[in-house]
Each structure stands twice: as C-alpha cells, then as structure tokens.
Write a protein that holds these residues in place. Structure first.
Motif, PDB file in Angstrom:
ATOM      1  N   THR A  60      -4.483  -2.766 -11.154  1.00 53.09           N
ATOM      2  CA  THR A  60      -4.668  -2.475  -9.736  1.00 53.09           C
ATOM      3  C   THR A  60      -3.309  -2.601  -9.074  1.00 53.09           C
ATOM      4  O   THR A  60      -2.812  -3.711  -8.834  1.00 53.09           O
ATOM      5  N   LEU A  61      -2.685  -1.485  -8.786  1.00 52.55           N
ATOM      6  CA  LEU A  61      -1.315  -1.435  -8.301  1.00 52.55           C
ATOM      7  C   LEU A  61      -1.322  -0.995  -6.840  1.00 52.55           C
ATOM      8  O   LEU A  61      -1.572   0.175  -6.520  1.00 52.55           O
ATOM      9  N   SER A  62      -1.056  -1.946  -5.956  1.00 55.83           N
ATOM     10  CA  SER A  62      -1.070  -1.679  -4.528  1.00 55.83           C
ATOM     11  C   SER A  62      -0.020  -2.544  -3.852  1.00 55.83           C
ATOM     12  O   SER A  62       0.646  -3.373  -4.489  1.00 55.83           O
ATOM     13  N   MET A  63       0.143  -2.380  -2.550  1.00 60.10           N
ATOM     14  CA  MET A  63       1.086  -3.195  -1.795  1.00 60.10           C
ATOM     15  C   MET A  63       0.719  -4.673  -1.882  1.00 60.10           C
ATOM     16  O   MET A  63       1.591  -5.540  -1.968  1.00 60.10           O
ATOM     17  N   GLU A  64      -0.579  -4.965  -1.882  1.00 60.87           N
ATOM     18  CA  GLU A  64      -1.009  -6.359  -1.925  1.00 60.87           C
ATOM     19  C   GLU A  64      -0.759  -6.989  -3.292  1.00 60.87           C
ATOM     20  O   GLU A  64      -0.206  -8.095  -3.386  1.00 60.87           O
ATOM     21  N   THR A  65      -1.184  -6.310  -4.359  1.00 53.03           N
ATOM     22  CA  THR A  65      -1.045  -6.907  -5.684  1.00 53.03           C
ATOM     23  C   THR A  65       0.414  -7.016  -6.113  1.00 53.03           C
ATOM     24  O   THR A  65       0.757  -7.882  -6.924  1.00 53.03           O
ATOM     25  N   HIS A  98       6.589  -7.370   3.552  1.00 53.09           N
ATOM     26  CA  HIS A  98       7.971  -6.936   3.704  1.00 53.09           C
ATOM     27  C   HIS A  98       8.143  -6.176   5.012  1.00 53.09           C
ATOM     28  O   HIS A  98       7.264  -5.436   5.453  1.00 53.09           O
ATOM     29  N   THR A  99       9.308  -6.346   5.629  1.00 52.97           N
ATOM     30  CA  THR A  99       9.602  -5.690   6.900  1.00 52.97           C
ATOM     31  C   THR A  99      10.738  -4.679   6.780  1.00 52.97           C
ATOM     32  O   THR A  99      11.294  -4.247   7.775  1.00 52.97           O
ATOM     33  N   CYS A 100      11.116  -4.305   5.591  1.00 50.90           N
ATOM     34  CA  CYS A 100      12.201  -3.346   5.405  1.00 50.90           C
ATOM     35  C   CYS A 100      11.719  -1.937   5.751  1.00 50.90           C
ATOM     36  O   CYS A 100      10.532  -1.697   5.955  1.00 50.90           O
ATOM     37  N   VAL A 155      11.049   0.388  -3.768  1.00 50.32           N
ATOM     38  CA  VAL A 155      10.710  -0.872  -4.439  1.00 50.32           C
ATOM     39  C   VAL A 155       9.345  -0.756  -5.112  1.00 50.32           C
ATOM     40  O   VAL A 155       9.151  -1.198  -6.255  1.00 50.32           O
ATOM     41  N   PHE A 156       8.381  -0.158  -4.397  1.00 49.41           N
ATOM     42  CA  PHE A 156       7.043   0.029  -4.970  1.00 49.41           C
ATOM     43  C   PHE A 156       7.117   0.866  -6.242  1.00 49.41           C
ATOM     44  O   PHE A 156       6.538   0.515  -7.278  1.00 49.41           O
ATOM     45  N   THR A 157       7.847   1.980  -6.182  1.00 48.91           N
ATOM     46  CA  THR A 157       7.974   2.858  -7.351  1.00 48.91           C
ATOM     47  C   THR A 157       8.648   2.145  -8.512  1.00 48.91           C
ATOM     48  O   THR A 157       8.222   2.279  -9.673  1.00 48.91           O
ATOM     49  N   LYS A 158       9.684   1.374  -8.215  1.00 49.83           N
ATOM     50  CA  LYS A 158      10.416   0.684  -9.269  1.00 49.83           C
ATOM     51  C   LYS A 158       9.535  -0.332  -9.977  1.00 49.83           C
ATOM     52  O   LYS A 158       9.548  -0.437 -11.217  1.00 49.83           O
TER      53      LYS A 158
END
Length: 514
Positions: free
Chosen positions: A73-78, A84-86, A94-97
């Motif tokens: 389960t790949l999401s912003m939360e997990t 993050h505030t960037c 960052v998510f893709t990496k």
C-alpha cells in the motif's frame, strides 16, 4: 537460548563483567526466536507496510521478509510524506524515488498492490508506473488499486492492459481504477469486483470485459462519461450488486444477469436496469438534481415483488405522495432523504403527511427513516393551540417497530405525520426525533459538531432557530401522544453552535422508556 550455552560462549565471569555491552548485545540476540524463514515471512506479511519496513531495518531476516511483503500500500501516508511542507513538484519526486526503490528491490509474490497518487497534482512519469505494474502484476496477485492525480487539468494515465495478459491478471479478484484510461481487450477469469472512478472506457469495452469475467459479483461506476449503453451478460450468474453514479452520458442499462439483487443508482426511475427484477431485494436511488423522486418511485417503479430495502434521496419534493394500489409486499426497510441544497426543490405546498400512503403500501414494513435537510422551512407552521390535526382512521401499520425522523421541524404536516405514526403503528417500539439532519449521529447523547480546527461546522442563524423551534414543537405536540410502550429518544443539540435561541420561548422535553 539456555543460560549454560550462553555462559560457554561468554567465557569466565570476569570477562562477562568486563564487557557489559557484549552481554547486552547477546541478550538482545537471544530474545529473537530461531524460527524458519518462511514462518518469519508469514508473520511480517500480516504487519502493515510501515511496520514491516521498520522491522526490515533491524534484522537481515526481517529485511528479506520485507522485500517479499505481499501487501503493498503505497501512499503519502504509508511513506510518511503527508506532513511534508515542501513544494509539490519536489514532493512528487520524493514519492517517486521511494516507491521506485521499494519496487526495484521487491522479490515478487505481490498479492495486493495499492498505489494512491491522488493527493499530488503533478504528473507521474508513466515509464516508472508501467515498470511498477510489471513488477507487481504477476500470477498470484489478487487486488490492484490505482488512484491517479485529482483535478481537471490532470493528464489521464493510459493503463497498460498488456500487463494483464499471459496469465498475469487471471488471479485478480478486485480491480479499482481512478482517473485513468482503461481499454481492456480480454476478460479476467477470477475478477469478482470492479470499481471505476472517472475512468475513460467505452460501453462496448466494458461489456466485453464483463461478459468474459464470469466470476463477476459487483460493479461500481462513478463519473465514467464515455459509457452510453451498459450491457450486463446473462452469463454472469454470480453478479449481484450494481452501483452507477454521475455517468452523464449513460442512457440505458440492459441487465440480463439473473441474480442481480442490489442496485444503487442516481437519476430518474427510467434509468433503472431493465430485465429480470424478480431477485431485486435492495434498491438505493439518489438524485440531488431532480425533485419528485419519491413521487416517481411510488408511481413509476417497476414491479419488484421481493424488494426488502428501499432508500430514496431526492432534491426536495414538488408533488405529494400519490395514493396507488401498488404494494411493496416484502419491503421491511424504507429510508427517504430530502435535500434542497442543490436546487431548492422543496415546494411550500408539499405535504409530509402524504407519506403515510407510502407506509400503507408496505404491509410488513419494520423500519422507517425520514431525513429532511433544508435551509429554511417553507411549509405551513404549526401554531400555538392548533388542534385541527388531520387523522387517517383505519390506516393501521401493524409491523412498524422503529421510526427515525432527522431534521424534524415545526411544519404542521410533519407533526401530523409523527402523530399519525404514534397513533396507528401498533407494534412501534422506538421513535427517534432529531431537529437536525445528521445521518451519522445515533443515541441520546449530546452531539458535538467540533471539527479538526476546534470550530463547529457553519450554520445559519435561521437553521439554529428552526432546530430550537423543532424541539419546542416536540415538547408541545408529540410528547403527550407517546404511548408508554414506546421509547422516545430526542437528540440533543450541540451546546456550542446552538447557543442562539429565539427570544420569548422555552422548550422542555424528556426521553421516555417503556
């Protein structure tokens, strides 16, 4: 490990005292049971993804188990990116990496693959996404869920249907796609549940997929505007649940599945699936852009002799419920939601008391729920000392046990309907009255409207005034008519956002128990 074996490895007592750190490390190692690797893999497969990743940082055994974790389960939360505030473009990189690192090192054997990218509007490089799907979708995978970016400007991702070929997709049971283009060329033999949200797919493509997926049980379509005609094959013997919402181009649903028993649909009655409706047991109809759904349901619904649950949600009503001879012989649960938020469709002349004819048409009805959400009461209000209350002698509802009215107001016809139920529902056990429309609030406790920011949801002064007036009406006109065998539950108002009260009146109510 036993104490004797530990002493042999540690040497003399003097050496043990001289090196306390080594002693601690050995105690830590000895606390981990020596289990076969496949058992450790199974144990870690039961952990949520973040916990399995943490475990992989402390042990080589756990690391190998983490790299073969079956539920991704790949999401912003997990991925711990929700705080993050960037800038969004950097956050997307960052998510893709992180996802790419996880997928490259994964050893295979994925059972569920859930990729949620919908919180980011930046476009995800399709080369990465195609590669991730090729790694995840292999024989044995059971669930695929893909949610792409929100927003009208988002580029639709072309789902690579070839990853489902060569037997890779034959084990998929649940397929959930959001905001992408999907053009399948073959069926999925084990597919039981298909959910499509804002997916670009043609009606013939979907019909071919359904007719080739004989294990299909449930289909949900939401905002799929490319579908004009939906055909459900007679070969789908296990197909039982259909949900269709906001499909603007859809004109007709041709149902030939013999065991369809649960339908949720928005729009006019004419959009209901044609075909064999003998097995229909649950029907939910929603239309917040057109009024008179309750009137049409009473006058235009096709015969469904085995219907047990009927939910109707409409944008107010213009015409009263008609008197017809048509009966819902097996209907046990009836819920009617009226909302004027979209069109203001409430007619000042609408008579809530006419809903008693709907109750008449349901001889075995056990539960009745009425929800009314309106910005202001447009109907004739009940006045002090008003004793001219309409009655319907001879209209007895023998099976009704539970009645709930949300958005109870001071409209005279609503008071008449409530009193009619109290006088004629001979098996009534519980009556719940709520001066606000709150479908998520149950029980007698005081509600709290406080949100995440510590503030109540905004309400106009008129809505607050009408809520207090509704409670006053309950105390004056309803309370005295409650039989001793009926439990009356009156939902309290929020003590923070309902402090404004009309000048010059007080209300008192109580909860009665049989």
């Amino acid at each position: 490990m036993s104490t004797a074996s530990a002493d042999k490895r540690k040497g003399s007592p003097g050496q043990q005292d001289d090196d306390p750190q080594a002693q601690g490390r050995k105690r830590l190692r000895s606390s981990v049971p020596d289990l076969p690797k496949d058992i450790w893999h199974h144990i870690l497969s039961l952990l949520p993804l973040p916990d399995a990743a943490r475990a992989g940082c402390v042990s080589q055994t756990f690391r190998s188990s983490w790299r073969s974790h079956p539920n991704l389960t790949l999401s912003m939360e997990t991925l711990r990116l929700d705080g993050h505030t960037c800038r969004e473009d950097k956050l997307a990189r960052v998510f893709t990496k992180r996802v790419n690192r996880i997928m490259r090192k994964h050893s295979g054997g994925v059972r569920t693959f859930n990729l949620s990218y919908n919180y980011l509007r930046s476009f995800l490089d399709t080369s990465y996404l195609n590669r991730w799907l090729e790694i995840a979708v292999t024989p044995g995978i059971e669930e695929v869920k893909l949610s792409m970016p929100l927003g009208r400007t988002a580029v639709y991702y072309e789902f690579p249907c070839p990853v489902l070929s060569n037997g890779n997709g034959n084990s998929i049971r649940h397929l959930h796609l959001s905001r992408c283009a999907f053009h399948p060329t073959a069926g999925l033999g084990c597919l039981t549940r298909l959910f499509l949200l804002e997916v670009r797919i043609m009606g013939d493509e979907l019909g071919h997929l359904l007719s080739s997926s004989l294990a299909m049980e449930e289909l949900c379509l939401n905002s799929c505007d490319k579908i004009i005609r939906l055909k459900i094959s007679c070969l789908l013997n296990r197909f039982s649940c259909l949900s269709v919402f906001h499909c603007k181009s859809l004109e007709v649903i041709e149902n030939r599945a013999p065991n369809l028993c649960f339908v949720r649909i928005d729009g006019a009655v004419e959009k209901l699936p044609v075909g064999d409706l003998l097995q229909m047991k649950r029907l939910h109809m929603l239309d917040y852009y057109e009024s008179d759904l309750v009137h049409d349901a009473r006058s235009k619904l096709p015969i469904m002799p085995n219907l047990e649950t009927l939910n109707l949600s409409s944008a107010g009503l213009m015409f009263n419920t008609p008197i017809l001879a048509v009966k819902f012989l097996f209907l046990k649960n009836l819920q009617i939601d009226l909302n004027d938020g979209q069109t203001g469709g409430f007619s000042p002349s609408y008579d809530y008391f006419s809903l008693a004819y709907f109750l008449d048409a349901c001889p075995v009805l056990e539960k009745f729920v009425l929800g009314v959400s309106q910005t202001r009461v447009k109907h004739e209000l009940i006045s002090d000392g008003d004793s001219n209350m309409r009655r319907m002698p001879g209209h007895v509802h023998c099976s009704v046990k539970n009645v709930r009215i949300m958005g109870f107001c001071s409209a005279k016809s609503m008071v008449e309907l409530t009193c009619h139920i109290l006088e004629n529902a001979t098996s009534l056990e519980r009556l719940t009255l709520d001066a606000e429309y709150d479908n998520s609030s149950y029980g007698d406790a005081e509600r709290s409207c406080v949100g995440k920011k510590g503030e109540c949801n905004p309400k106009s002064r008129s809505m607050i005034m009408h809520a207090h007036k509704g409670l006053e009406v309950i105390g004056k006109y309803v309370l005295e008519k409650v039989p001793s065998t009926v439990q009356l539950s009156v939902k309290k108002l929020c003590s923070r956002c309902h402090k404004i009260k009309p000048k010059g009146f007080r209300y008192e109510y109580r909860t009665t128990n049989p």
